[in-house]
Design an enzyme around this catalytic site. Structure first.
Site, mmCIF file in Angstrom:
data_model
loop_
_atom_site.group_PDB
_atom_site.id
_atom_site.type_symbol
_atom_site.label_atom_id
_atom_site.label_comp_id
_atom_site.label_asym_id
_atom_site.label_seq_id
_atom_site.Cartn_x
_atom_site.Cartn_y
_atom_site.Cartn_z
ATOM 1 C CG ASP A 12 -1.605 1.207 1.509
ATOM 2 O OD1 ASP A 12 -2.258 1.799 0.655
ATOM 3 O OD2 ASP A 12 -1.365 1.769 2.800
ATOM 4 C CG ASP A 14 -2.098 7.574 0.569
ATOM 5 O OD1 ASP A 14 -2.672 7.162 -0.491
ATOM 6 O OD2 ASP A 14 -1.385 8.584 0.336
ATOM 7 C CD GLU A 21 -4.014 9.454 3.995
ATOM 8 O OE1 GLU A 21 -4.311 8.668 3.313
ATOM 9 O OE2 GLU A 21 -4.532 10.454 3.811
ATOM 10 N N GLY A 55 -10.656 7.323 -0.944
ATOM 11 C CA GLY A 55 -10.584 8.010 -2.193
ATOM 12 C C GLY A 55 -11.026 9.558 -1.695
ATOM 13 N N GLY A 56 -10.105 10.650 -2.119
ATOM 14 C CA GLY A 56 -10.173 11.891 -1.744
ATOM 15 C C GLY A 56 -11.607 12.666 -2.268
ATOM 16 N NE ARG A 59 -10.699 10.287 2.812
ATOM 17 C CZ ARG A 59 -9.511 9.970 2.406
ATOM 18 N NH1 ARG A 59 -8.732 10.701 2.104
ATOM 19 N NH2 ARG A 59 -9.412 8.683 2.015
ATOM 20 C CG HIS A 83 -10.028 14.697 -5.540
ATOM 21 N ND1 HIS A 83 -9.569 13.827 -6.344
ATOM 22 C CD2 HIS A 83 -9.591 14.406 -4.457
ATOM 23 C CE1 HIS A 83 -8.961 13.050 -5.960
ATOM 24 N NE2 HIS A 83 -8.875 13.268 -4.624
ATOM 25 C CE LYS A 86 -5.287 15.385 -1.452
ATOM 26 N NZ LYS A 86 -5.035 14.043 -2.132
ATOM 27 C CB THR A 124 -7.491 4.208 -2.136
ATOM 28 O OG1 THR A 124 -7.884 2.860 -1.552
ATOM 29 C CG2 THR A 124 -8.784 4.862 -2.559
HETATM 30 C C1 XBP Z 1 -5.690 6.217 0.604
HETATM 31 C C2 XBP Z 1 -6.782 6.803 0.334
HETATM 32 C C3 XBP Z 1 -6.533 8.135 -0.706
HETATM 33 C C4 XBP Z 1 -5.730 9.168 0.033
HETATM 34 C C5 XBP Z 1 -6.220 10.536 -0.767
HETATM 35 O O1 XBP Z 1 -5.998 4.964 1.230
HETATM 36 O O2 XBP Z 1 -7.868 6.716 0.675
HETATM 37 O O3 XBP Z 1 -7.669 8.512 -0.974
HETATM 38 O O4 XBP Z 1 -6.356 9.475 1.461
HETATM 39 O O5 XBP Z 1 -5.589 10.447 -1.786
HETATM 40 P P1 XBP Z 1 -5.060 3.519 0.893
HETATM 41 P P2 XBP Z 1 -6.514 10.888 -3.098
HETATM 42 O O6 XBP Z 1 -3.818 3.924 1.883
HETATM 43 O O7 XBP Z 1 -5.654 2.560 1.771
HETATM 44 O O8 XBP Z 1 -4.604 3.374 -0.329
HETATM 45 O O9 XBP Z 1 -6.912 12.071 -2.829
HETATM 46 O O10 XBP Z 1 -5.826 10.653 -4.378
HETATM 47 O O11 XBP Z 1 -7.525 9.909 -3.022
HETATM 48 MG MG MG Z 2 -3.186 3.154 3.677
#
Ligand code: XBP
Ligand code: MG
Length: 262
Positions: A12, A14, A21, A55-56, A59, A83, A86, A124
């Site tokens: 993974d 993030d 984050e 997913g941003g 979210r 988004h 961002k 994600t």
């Molecule tokens: C990461 C996410 C992403 C990021 C933001 O989840 O949920 O949405 O928080 O990135 P994971 P985006 O670590 O489970 O992959 O704004 O590009 O979505």
């Molecule tokens: Mg993660």
């Protein structure tokens, strides 16, 4: 029946490869709100709650509908516009070197590759920044050694749905039973295990041991010489000697597969 041999390790991004984050994405969301003249701000605690939505853009829409009370279609349009801004801001943060790799990540990836394991990514996050960040975190040569990178743009259902991990295995022609996932969050562990992978949790900045208690091993980092990792949960007795390496991942996989007899 012999337990299947480990072939693939899926990382993974993030919270796992980098602590993106709290001081990365969250700051980018807030700067996007400010840039569009909106009064909303996500503090550290609220953002931790909102991370339940993968997913941003999703979210943002969830927040606008559920917390601000904006109606669906308007919330969807505003979420999309926010988004885009961002994501632009987050890419600038990456380009400015503000998103460092977690300690021990490069050592860990090198160890996996040198041991002949296939290394892939399932995130994600949005492809447009994921690819740039991987080049930064790993350098170009290691990033090019990644067998496949599945991002939020490649799936219809984001984590905790298993689709991203299923797609990695499908692209590689790998049985999920031959793979181990490395994750940081409840959603990520659920996605990996839902796809049938063994799962190692390297706690991120928002995860707690309780969030990821269904992982087969929970540690607080990759570990470095002189800076050993802390084992937080090790129900299978994997033992990692203070650092994650190929043998630790192989030991985890053997114990998981051997236990299930798969
Ligand atoms: C990461 C996410 C992403 C990021 C933001 O989840 O949920 O949405 O928080 O990135 P994971 P985006 O670590 O489970 O992959 O704004 O590009 O979505
Ligand atoms: Mg993660």
């Amino acid at each position: 029946m012999d337990a299947a041999a480990l072939r693939v390790v899926v990382l993974d991004v993030d919270g796992t490869m980098a602590l993106t984050e709290r001081w990365g994405h969250r700051v980018a969301f807030n700067e996007a709100f400010e840039g569009l003249g909106l009064p909303y701000r996500w503090d550290e605690e609220l953002y931790g709650d909102l991370l339940a939505v993968g997913g941003g853009e999703a979210r943002l829409r969830h927040y606008l509908e559920d917390r601000v009370g904006i109606a669906g279609p308007e919330a969807a349009d505003l979420a999309r516009e926010l988004h885009v801004e961002k994501t632009r801001i987050f890419q600038e943060m990456i380009d400015a070197g503000r998103i460092p790799a977690r300690a021990g990540l490069v050592r860990f990836v090198d160890a996996l590759l040198e041991d002949g394991l296939i290394v892939a990514v399932a995130t994600t996050g949005s492809r447009v920044w994921v690819e740039v960040l991987l080049q930064r975190l790993l350098d170009a040569e290691r990033a090019s050694a990644l067998a496949t990178v599945v991002t939020g743009d490649d799936v219809r259902r984001r984590k905790p749905d298993p689709e991203a991990y299923e797609l990695v295995c499908q692209r590689l022609g790998a049985d999920p039973g031959d793979a181990v996932a490395v994750e940081d969050s409840q959603n990520g562990v659920a996605a990996a295990k839902g796809a049938g992978l063994a799962c190692l949790a390297v706690l991120g900045e928002y995860g707690t041991p309780e969030d990821v208690e269904s992982a087969h091993l929970v540690v607080d980092g990759f570990g470095e010489p002189g800076a050993p990792l802390r084992v937080l949960r090790d129900p299978l007795g994997v033992e990692s000697d203070g650092m994650l390496d190929a043998e630790a991942v192989r030991s985890l996989h053997r114990r998981v597969r051997g236990r299930s007899g798969a």
